[in-house]
Design a protein around this motif. Structure first.
Motif, mmCIF file in Angstrom:
data_model
loop_
_atom_site.group_PDB
_atom_site.id
_atom_site.type_symbol
_atom_site.label_atom_id
_atom_site.label_comp_id
_atom_site.label_asym_id
_atom_site.label_seq_id
_atom_site.Cartn_x
_atom_site.Cartn_y
_atom_site.Cartn_z
ATOM 1 N N PHE A 178 41.463 37.968 139.844
ATOM 2 C CA PHE A 178 42.884 37.802 140.117
ATOM 3 C C PHE A 178 43.648 37.834 138.807
ATOM 4 C CE2 PHE A 178 41.128 33.556 139.637
ATOM 5 C CZ PHE A 178 42.056 32.880 138.849
ATOM 6 N N SER A 179 44.966 37.880 138.916
ATOM 7 C CA SER A 179 45.846 37.792 137.747
ATOM 8 C C SER A 179 46.785 36.621 137.924
ATOM 9 C CB SER A 179 46.667 39.080 137.580
ATOM 10 O OG SER A 179 45.833 40.177 137.302
ATOM 11 N N VAL A 180 47.076 35.957 136.819
ATOM 12 C CA VAL A 180 48.069 34.886 136.787
ATOM 13 C C VAL A 180 49.263 35.433 136.026
ATOM 14 C CG1 VAL A 180 48.631 32.563 135.972
ATOM 15 C CG2 VAL A 180 46.327 33.064 136.830
ATOM 16 N N ASN A 181 50.383 35.578 136.708
ATOM 17 C CA ASN A 181 51.627 36.073 136.116
ATOM 18 C C ASN A 181 52.501 34.869 135.787
ATOM 19 O OD1 ASN A 181 51.832 39.250 136.797
ATOM 20 N ND2 ASN A 181 50.727 38.177 138.418
ATOM 21 N N LEU A 182 52.675 34.557 134.496
ATOM 22 C CA LEU A 182 53.556 33.473 134.090
ATOM 23 C C LEU A 182 54.986 34.012 134.098
ATOM 24 C CD1 LEU A 182 51.589 31.924 131.084
ATOM 25 C CD2 LEU A 182 51.478 31.313 133.512
ATOM 26 N N LEU A 183 55.832 33.439 134.949
ATOM 27 C CA LEU A 183 57.172 33.975 135.137
ATOM 28 C C LEU A 183 58.129 33.540 134.033
ATOM 29 C CD1 LEU A 183 57.677 33.651 138.994
ATOM 30 C CD2 LEU A 183 56.574 35.471 137.677
ATOM 31 N N HIS A 184 59.014 34.466 133.640
ATOM 32 C CA HIS A 184 60.021 34.152 132.631
ATOM 33 C C HIS A 184 61.248 33.535 133.290
ATOM 34 C CE1 HIS A 184 62.386 37.659 133.775
ATOM 35 N NE2 HIS A 184 61.343 38.448 133.533
ATOM 36 N N GLN A 185 62.142 33.036 132.477
ATOM 37 C CA GLN A 185 63.275 32.236 132.948
ATOM 38 C C GLN A 185 64.230 32.964 133.882
ATOM 39 O OE1 GLN A 185 65.520 30.943 129.551
ATOM 40 N NE2 GLN A 185 65.905 33.015 128.841
ATOM 41 N N HIS A 186 64.192 34.287 133.916
ATOM 42 C CA HIS A 186 65.087 35.032 134.801
ATOM 43 C C HIS A 186 64.387 35.501 136.072
ATOM 44 C CE1 HIS A 186 68.004 34.887 131.614
ATOM 45 N NE2 HIS A 186 67.153 35.459 130.783
ATOM 46 N N GLY B 259 44.319 41.311 139.364
ATOM 47 C CA GLY B 259 45.226 41.506 140.489
ATOM 48 C C GLY B 259 46.355 42.441 140.128
ATOM 49 N N ALA B 260 47.547 42.090 140.550
ATOM 50 C CA ALA B 260 48.737 42.884 140.274
ATOM 51 C C ALA B 260 49.512 42.241 139.127
ATOM 52 C CB ALA B 260 49.617 42.955 141.521
ATOM 53 N N HIS B 261 49.967 43.078 138.202
ATOM 54 C CA HIS B 261 50.812 42.619 137.108
ATOM 55 C C HIS B 261 52.264 42.785 137.532
ATOM 56 C CE1 HIS B 261 47.712 43.199 133.623
ATOM 57 N NE2 HIS B 261 47.240 42.457 134.622
ATOM 58 N N LEU B 262 53.009 41.699 137.570
ATOM 59 C CA LEU B 262 54.433 41.726 137.908
ATOM 60 C C LEU B 262 55.195 42.002 136.613
ATOM 61 C CD1 LEU B 262 54.518 38.687 140.360
ATOM 62 C CD2 LEU B 262 54.251 41.117 140.894
ATOM 63 N N VAL B 263 55.320 43.277 136.280
ATOM 64 C CA VAL B 263 55.752 43.709 134.952
ATOM 65 C C VAL B 263 57.197 43.376 134.600
ATOM 66 C CG1 VAL B 263 53.990 45.501 134.748
ATOM 67 C CG2 VAL B 263 56.178 46.046 135.817
ATOM 68 N N GLU B 264 58.049 43.141 135.579
ATOM 69 C CA GLU B 264 59.436 42.785 135.264
ATOM 70 C C GLU B 264 59.691 41.281 135.354
ATOM 71 O OE1 GLU B 264 62.087 45.165 137.628
ATOM 72 O OE2 GLU B 264 61.446 47.028 136.660
ATOM 73 N N ALA B 265 58.820 40.550 135.998
ATOM 74 C CA ALA B 265 59.049 39.114 136.212
ATOM 75 C C ALA B 265 58.224 38.220 135.293
ATOM 76 C CB ALA B 265 58.747 38.759 137.666
ATOM 77 N N ALA B 266 57.145 38.729 134.748
ATOM 78 C CA ALA B 266 56.236 37.904 133.948
ATOM 79 C C ALA B 266 56.514 38.054 132.459
ATOM 80 C CB ALA B 266 54.789 38.287 134.234
ATOM 81 N N THR C 139 53.937 36.680 130.423
ATOM 82 C CA THR C 139 52.541 36.781 130.005
ATOM 83 C C THR C 139 51.675 36.829 131.255
ATOM 84 O OG1 THR C 139 53.069 35.429 128.058
ATOM 85 C CG2 THR C 139 50.734 35.719 128.584
ATOM 86 N N ILE C 140 50.579 37.590 131.180
ATOM 87 C CA ILE C 140 49.681 37.734 132.327
ATOM 88 C C ILE C 140 48.241 37.524 131.864
ATOM 89 C CG2 ILE C 140 48.841 39.300 134.140
ATOM 90 C CD1 ILE C 140 51.565 40.805 133.769
ATOM 91 N N THR D 60 39.673 37.123 131.171
ATOM 92 C CA THR D 60 39.092 38.313 130.550
ATOM 93 C C THR D 60 40.087 39.084 129.699
ATOM 94 O OG1 THR D 60 39.561 39.602 132.541
ATOM 95 C CG2 THR D 60 37.370 38.569 132.379
ATOM 96 N N LEU D 61 41.393 38.876 129.950
ATOM 97 C CA LEU D 61 42.420 39.583 129.186
ATOM 98 C C LEU D 61 43.737 38.830 129.322
ATOM 99 C CD1 LEU D 61 43.233 42.213 127.602
ATOM 100 C CD2 LEU D 61 43.849 43.179 129.831
ATOM 101 N N VAL D 62 44.466 38.711 128.223
ATOM 102 C CA VAL D 62 45.817 38.143 128.241
ATOM 103 C C VAL D 62 46.760 39.205 127.705
ATOM 104 C CG1 VAL D 62 47.354 36.369 127.312
ATOM 105 C CG2 VAL D 62 45.006 35.771 127.955
ATOM 106 N N THR D 63 47.829 39.471 128.460
ATOM 107 C CA THR D 63 48.817 40.475 128.085
ATOM 108 C C THR D 63 50.181 39.806 127.952
ATOM 109 O OG1 THR D 63 47.601 42.130 129.368
ATOM 110 C CG2 THR D 63 49.870 42.672 128.758
ATOM 111 N N ALA D 64 50.776 39.892 126.761
ATOM 112 C CA ALA D 64 52.122 39.355 126.531
ATOM 113 C C ALA D 64 53.115 40.489 126.753
ATOM 114 C CB ALA D 64 52.244 38.810 125.121
ATOM 115 N N LEU D 65 54.114 40.252 127.590
ATOM 116 C CA LEU D 65 55.098 41.277 127.915
ATOM 117 C C LEU D 65 56.442 41.059 127.242
ATOM 118 C CD1 LEU D 65 54.416 41.639 131.734
ATOM 119 C CD2 LEU D 65 53.541 43.050 129.878
#
Length: 175
Positions: free
Chosen positions: A71-79, A107-114, A116-117, A139-144
Protein backbone atom coordinates in the motif's frame (compact mmCIF):
# COMPACT_ATOMS: atom_id res chain seq x y z
CA UNK A 1 -19.67 2.31 33.07
CA UNK A 2 -21.31 1.16 29.89
CA UNK A 3 -19.41 0.32 26.72
CA UNK A 4 -20.98 3.39 25.07
CA UNK A 5 -19.62 5.61 27.83
CA UNK A 6 -16.06 4.37 27.25
CA UNK A 7 -16.50 4.90 23.52
CA UNK A 8 -17.56 8.53 24.07
CA UNK A 9 -14.63 9.07 26.46
CA UNK A 10 -12.15 7.63 23.95
CA UNK A 11 -13.57 9.82 21.16
CA UNK A 12 -13.17 12.90 23.39
CA UNK A 13 -9.62 11.85 24.35
CA UNK A 14 -8.52 11.34 20.76
CA UNK A 15 -10.22 14.53 19.54
CA UNK A 16 -7.77 16.40 21.78
CA UNK A 17 -4.79 14.74 20.10
CA UNK A 18 -4.10 16.61 16.82
CA UNK A 19 -2.50 14.46 14.17
CA UNK A 20 -1.52 14.53 10.53
CA UNK A 21 -3.96 13.36 7.87
CA UNK A 22 -3.10 10.64 5.38
CA UNK A 23 -4.86 8.63 2.73
CA UNK A 24 -3.93 4.96 2.61
CA UNK A 25 -4.26 3.52 -0.89
CA UNK A 26 -3.87 0.08 -2.42
CA UNK A 27 -4.38 -1.46 -5.82
CA UNK A 28 -6.31 -4.73 -5.67
CA UNK A 29 -4.96 -7.68 -7.68
CA UNK A 30 -7.61 -6.97 -10.36
CA UNK A 31 -6.20 -3.42 -10.80
CA UNK A 32 -8.91 -1.47 -8.94
CA UNK A 33 -7.60 1.36 -6.71
CA UNK A 34 -8.94 1.65 -3.17
CA UNK A 35 -8.27 4.27 -0.53
CA UNK A 36 -9.43 5.77 2.73
CA UNK A 37 -8.56 8.73 4.93
CA UNK A 38 -6.52 7.59 7.91
CA UNK A 39 -5.21 9.42 10.97
CA UNK A 40 -4.13 6.17 12.67
CA UNK A 41 -0.56 6.11 11.40
CA UNK A 42 2.52 5.48 13.50
CA UNK A 43 6.24 5.09 12.97
CA UNK A 44 7.35 1.84 14.60
CA UNK A 45 11.06 1.44 13.80
CA UNK A 46 13.84 2.96 11.72
CA UNK A 47 15.68 -0.34 11.25
CA UNK A 48 14.00 -1.87 9.43
CA UNK A 49 11.88 1.16 8.44
CA UNK A 50 8.41 0.16 9.66
CA UNK A 51 5.03 1.89 9.90
CA UNK A 52 1.69 0.77 11.19
CA UNK A 53 -1.75 1.84 10.06
CA UNK A 54 -5.10 0.94 11.59
CA UNK A 55 -7.83 0.27 9.03
CA UNK A 56 -11.49 -0.57 9.57
CA UNK A 57 -12.14 -4.32 9.46
CA UNK A 58 -14.16 -5.28 6.40
CA UNK A 59 -13.27 -2.14 4.42
CA UNK A 60 -12.50 -2.61 0.72
CA UNK A 61 -9.25 -0.69 1.25
CA UNK A 62 -8.12 -3.15 3.92
CA UNK A 63 -9.08 -6.00 1.58
CA UNK A 64 -6.94 -4.53 -1.22
CA UNK A 65 -4.02 -3.94 1.19
CA UNK A 66 -4.07 -7.52 2.40
CA UNK A 67 -4.76 -9.07 -1.03
CA UNK A 68 -1.97 -7.12 -2.75
CA UNK A 69 0.46 -7.17 0.18
CA UNK A 70 1.36 -3.52 -0.36
CA UNK A 71 0.00 0.00 0.00
CA UNK A 72 0.94 3.67 -0.09
CA UNK A 73 0.57 6.26 2.65
CA UNK A 74 -0.14 9.70 1.17
CA UNK A 75 0.61 12.44 3.72
CA UNK A 76 -1.75 15.26 2.77
CA UNK A 77 -0.62 18.88 2.52
CA UNK A 78 -2.45 21.81 4.06
CA UNK A 79 -4.54 22.53 0.96
CA UNK A 80 -5.85 18.96 0.60
CA UNK A 81 -8.82 19.08 2.96
CA UNK A 82 -11.21 18.31 0.08
CA UNK A 83 -9.22 15.13 -0.67
CA UNK A 84 -9.33 14.10 3.01
CA UNK A 85 -13.09 14.58 3.05
CA UNK A 86 -13.55 12.79 -0.30
CA UNK A 87 -11.59 9.71 0.80
CA UNK A 88 -13.36 9.78 4.16
CA UNK A 89 -16.77 9.83 2.48
CA UNK A 90 -16.62 6.43 0.81
CA UNK A 91 -17.64 7.95 -2.53
CA UNK A 92 -17.25 5.27 -5.19
CA UNK A 93 -15.83 7.78 -7.70
CA UNK A 94 -13.09 9.19 -5.43
CA UNK A 95 -10.29 8.09 -7.77
CA UNK A 96 -12.11 9.61 -10.76
CA UNK A 97 -12.12 12.92 -8.86
CA UNK A 98 -8.44 12.81 -7.79
CA UNK A 99 -5.16 13.05 -9.67
CA UNK A 100 -3.23 9.86 -9.02
CA UNK A 101 -0.68 7.46 -10.47
CA UNK A 102 -0.12 3.81 -9.62
CA UNK A 103 3.03 3.09 -7.64
CA UNK A 104 5.47 0.49 -8.90
CA UNK A 105 5.29 -1.36 -5.59
CA UNK A 106 2.48 0.06 -3.49
CA UNK A 107 -0.86 1.76 -3.94
CA UNK A 108 -1.93 4.96 -5.64
CA UNK A 109 0.06 8.17 -5.32
CA UNK A 110 -2.24 11.18 -4.87
CA UNK A 111 0.14 13.49 -6.72
CA UNK A 112 -1.75 16.76 -6.20
CA UNK A 113 -2.88 16.22 -2.60
CA UNK A 114 0.17 14.68 -0.93
CA UNK A 115 3.36 16.35 0.21
CA UNK A 116 5.11 13.02 0.88
CA UNK A 117 4.28 9.41 0.03
CA UNK A 118 5.57 6.16 1.53
CA UNK A 119 5.26 2.89 -0.39
CA UNK A 120 5.00 -0.06 1.96
CA UNK A 121 5.04 -3.86 1.98
CA UNK A 122 2.80 -5.61 4.52
CA UNK A 123 4.76 -7.60 7.11
CA UNK A 124 2.05 -8.40 9.71
CA UNK A 125 -1.59 -7.86 10.54
CA UNK A 126 -3.47 -8.05 13.83
CA UNK A 127 -7.24 -7.70 14.31
CA UNK A 128 -8.08 -5.42 17.24
CA UNK A 129 -11.76 -4.74 17.88
CA UNK A 130 -13.39 -3.28 14.78
CA UNK A 131 -10.02 -2.47 13.12
CA UNK A 132 -6.96 -4.30 11.85
CA UNK A 133 -3.47 -3.08 12.71
CA UNK A 134 -1.28 -3.47 9.62
CA UNK A 135 2.50 -3.40 10.05
CA UNK A 136 4.53 -2.63 6.94
CA UNK A 137 8.09 -2.12 5.82
CA UNK A 138 8.66 1.19 4.05
CA UNK A 139 10.27 0.50 0.67
CA UNK A 140 10.30 4.01 -0.81
CA UNK A 141 9.61 7.57 0.35
CA UNK A 142 8.80 10.23 -2.25
CA UNK A 143 8.73 13.94 -1.34
CA UNK A 144 6.49 15.96 -3.66
CA UNK A 145 6.31 19.42 -2.10
CA UNK A 146 7.12 21.49 0.95
CA UNK A 147 5.73 19.48 3.86
CA UNK A 148 3.12 21.79 5.35
CA UNK A 149 0.84 19.04 6.63
CA UNK A 150 -2.91 18.95 6.92
CA UNK A 151 -3.82 18.35 10.57
CA UNK A 152 -6.93 17.00 12.26
CA UNK A 153 -7.98 17.48 15.87
CA UNK A 154 -10.92 18.73 17.92
CA UNK A 155 -13.05 17.40 15.02
CA UNK A 156 -11.62 20.08 12.71
CA UNK A 157 -8.98 20.37 10.03
CA UNK A 158 -6.02 22.67 10.54
CA UNK A 159 -2.56 23.55 9.31
CA UNK A 160 0.74 24.91 10.57
CA UNK A 161 1.03 28.67 10.72
CA UNK A 162 4.10 30.89 11.06
CA UNK A 163 4.48 32.43 14.51
CA UNK A 164 6.70 35.45 13.78
CA UNK A 165 6.75 36.64 17.39
CA UNK A 166 8.21 33.40 18.76
CA UNK A 167 10.14 32.28 15.68
CA UNK A 168 8.52 28.85 15.39
CA UNK A 169 5.54 27.18 13.86
CA UNK A 170 2.23 26.80 15.60
CA UNK A 171 -0.97 25.19 14.41
CA UNK A 172 -4.35 26.73 13.73
CA UNK A 173 -7.53 24.72 13.35
CA UNK A 174 -10.06 25.77 10.77
CA UNK A 175 -13.67 24.75 10.50
Amino acid sequence: MSHQRYEADLRRLMAGFPTGVSVVTAISPDGVPWGMTCTSLCSVALDPPTLLVCLRAGSPTLGAVLDSGSFSVNLLHQHARATAELFGSGAVDRFDRSAWVAATDGGAHLVEAAHTIADCTVTAEQPVGDHVVVMARVTLVTALSRPWPLLYGMRRYGSWAEDAENGFLSYDFIS
